[in-house]
Design a protein around this motif. Structure first.
Motif, PDB file in Angstrom:
ATOM      1  N   SER A   1       0.601  -1.210  -0.219  1.00  0.00           N
ATOM      2  CA  SER A   1       0.080   0.011  -0.495  1.00  0.00           C
ATOM      3  C   SER A   1       0.906   1.267   0.071  1.00  0.00           C
ATOM      4  O   SER A   1       1.680   1.313   0.640  1.00  0.00           O
ATOM      5  CB  SER A   1      -0.544  -0.410   1.177  1.00  0.00           C
ATOM      6  N   GLY A   2       0.353   2.609  -0.240  1.00  0.00           N
ATOM      7  CA  GLY A   2       0.996   3.817  -0.347  1.00  0.00           C
ATOM      8  C   GLY A   2       1.660   4.089  -1.408  1.00  0.00           C
ATOM      9  O   GLY A   2       2.065   5.352  -1.084  1.00  0.00           O
ATOM     10  N   TYR A   3       1.212   3.578  -2.513  1.00  0.00           N
ATOM     11  CA  TYR A   3       2.122   4.630  -4.103  1.00  0.00           C
ATOM     12  C   TYR A   3       1.264   4.040  -4.671  1.00  0.00           C
ATOM     13  O   TYR A   3       0.649   2.608  -4.746  1.00  0.00           O
ATOM     14  CB  TYR A   3       3.980   3.248  -3.960  1.00  0.00           C
ATOM     15  N   ARG A   4       1.290   4.412  -5.743  1.00  0.00           N
ATOM     16  CA  ARG A   4       1.224   4.235  -7.053  1.00  0.00           C
ATOM     17  C   ARG A   4       2.223   4.699  -8.245  1.00  0.00           C
ATOM     18  O   ARG A   4       2.197   5.145  -8.708  1.00  0.00           O
ATOM     19  CB  ARG A   4      -0.073   5.137  -7.783  1.00  0.00           C
ATOM     20  N   TYR A   5       2.993   3.028  -8.455  1.00  0.00           N
ATOM     21  CA  TYR A   5       3.839   3.757 -10.009  1.00  0.00           C
ATOM     22  C   TYR A   5       3.655   2.385 -10.517  1.00  0.00           C
ATOM     23  O   TYR A   5       3.133   1.597 -10.241  1.00  0.00           O
ATOM     24  CB  TYR A   5       5.385   3.180  -8.677  1.00  0.00           C
ATOM     25  N   SER A   6       3.704   2.859 -11.730  1.00  0.00           N
ATOM     26  CA  SER A   6       3.309   2.062 -12.902  1.00  0.00           C
ATOM     27  C   SER A   6       3.629   1.143 -12.437  1.00  0.00           C
ATOM     28  O   SER A   6       4.531  -0.331 -14.393  1.00  0.00           O
ATOM     29  CB  SER A   6       3.024   3.145 -14.424  1.00  0.00           C
ATOM     30  N   SER A   7       6.112   1.169 -12.859  1.00  0.00           N
ATOM     31  CA  SER A   7       6.952   0.376 -12.865  1.00  0.00           C
ATOM     32  C   SER A   7       7.796   0.436 -12.362  1.00  0.00           C
ATOM     33  O   SER A   7       8.170   1.586 -11.033  1.00  0.00           O
ATOM     34  CB  SER A   7       7.597   1.427 -14.126  1.00  0.00           C
ATOM     35  N   TYR A   8       8.002  -0.769 -11.695  1.00  0.00           N
ATOM     36  CA  TYR A   8       8.618  -1.911 -10.981  1.00  0.00           C
ATOM     37  C   TYR A   8       8.805  -2.736 -10.580  1.00  0.00           C
ATOM     38  O   TYR A   8       8.148  -3.914 -11.845  1.00  0.00           O
ATOM     39  CB  TYR A   8       7.168  -1.213  -8.807  1.00  0.00           C
ATOM     40  N   TYR A   9       9.513  -3.136  -9.959  1.00  0.00           N
ATOM     41  CA  TYR A   9      10.141  -4.780  -9.438  1.00  0.00           C
ATOM     42  C   TYR A   9       9.878  -4.987  -8.081  1.00  0.00           C
ATOM     43  O   TYR A   9       9.840  -4.274  -6.965  1.00  0.00           O
ATOM     44  CB  TYR A   9      11.636  -4.866  -9.538  1.00  0.00           C
ATOM     45  N   MET A  10       8.621  -5.923  -7.596  1.00  0.00           N
ATOM     46  CA  MET A  10       8.691  -6.463  -6.097  1.00  0.00           C
ATOM     47  C   MET A  10       8.958  -8.010  -6.267  1.00  0.00           C
ATOM     48  O   MET A  10       9.316  -8.528  -7.081  1.00  0.00           O
ATOM     49  CB  MET A  10       7.022  -6.456  -6.002  1.00  0.00           C
ATOM     50  N   GLY A  11       9.518  -8.667  -4.887  1.00  0.00           N
ATOM     51  CA  GLY A  11      10.003  -9.207  -4.889  1.00  0.00           C
ATOM     52  C   GLY A  11      10.383 -10.384  -3.849  1.00  0.00           C
ATOM     53  O   GLY A  11       9.722  -9.351  -2.485  1.00  0.00           O
ATOM     54  N   TRP A  12      11.011 -11.237  -3.150  1.00  0.00           N
ATOM     55  CA  TRP A  12      11.076 -12.002  -2.445  1.00  0.00           C
ATOM     56  C   TRP A  12      12.728 -12.256  -1.949  1.00  0.00           C
ATOM     57  O   TRP A  12      13.003 -12.970  -3.053  1.00  0.00           O
ATOM     58  CB  TRP A  12      10.386 -13.338  -1.435  1.00  0.00           C
ATOM     59  N   PHE A  13      13.029 -11.939  -0.468  1.00  0.00           N
ATOM     60  CA  PHE A  13      14.364 -11.993  -0.653  1.00  0.00           C
ATOM     61  C   PHE A  13      14.408 -12.864   0.950  1.00  0.00           C
ATOM     62  O   PHE A  13      13.267 -12.824   1.855  1.00  0.00           O
ATOM     63  CB  PHE A  13      14.612 -10.716  -0.399  1.00  0.00           C
TER      64      PHE A  13
END
Length: 124
Positions: free
Chosen positions: A24-36
């Protein structure tokens, strides 16, 4: 940006778990998300990432066993972990690379927002 993980726990070798990360708390059209993950006495390492375009990347150690996915409507990231091994035992973190040109990388140093972590313990 807030990231909240859930779904960790204890399981026997060969078992499965599914981790979730509510963002939550963001509005970005371009990103990477992941698990570490980070095991005691070891450095944090990348497990799996997914881009805003749906592209994925996995660490060699989890290929064929783990699957990363995202539900954009729910703003939730998932990690399905199958065939778990004792060496998968670690604190698992959700992270996001947002607010700048994202880089397709498993390097945790490139990620600027982190959750608090959820523990995964696999017994033999």
């Amino acid at each position: 940006v807030q990231l909240v993980e859930s779904g960790g726990g204890s399981v026997q070798s060969g078992g499965s778990l599914r981790l979730s990360c509510a963002a939550s708390g963001y509005r970005y059209s371009s990103y990477y998300m992941g698990w570490f993950r980070q095991a005691p006495g070891k450095e944090r390492e990348g497990v799996a990432i997914i881009g805003s375009n749906g592209s994925t990347r996995y660490a060699d150690s989890v290929k064929g066993r783990f699957t990363i996915s995202q539900d954009n409507a729910k703003r939730t990231l998932y990690l399905q972990m199958n065939s778990l091994k004792p060496e998968d035992t670690a604190m698992y973190y959700c992270a996001a690379q947002v607010g700048r040109l994202p880089v397709n990388t498993l390097n945790p140093n490139q990620y600027n927002y982190w959750g608090q972590g959820t523990q995964v313990t696999v017994s033999s």
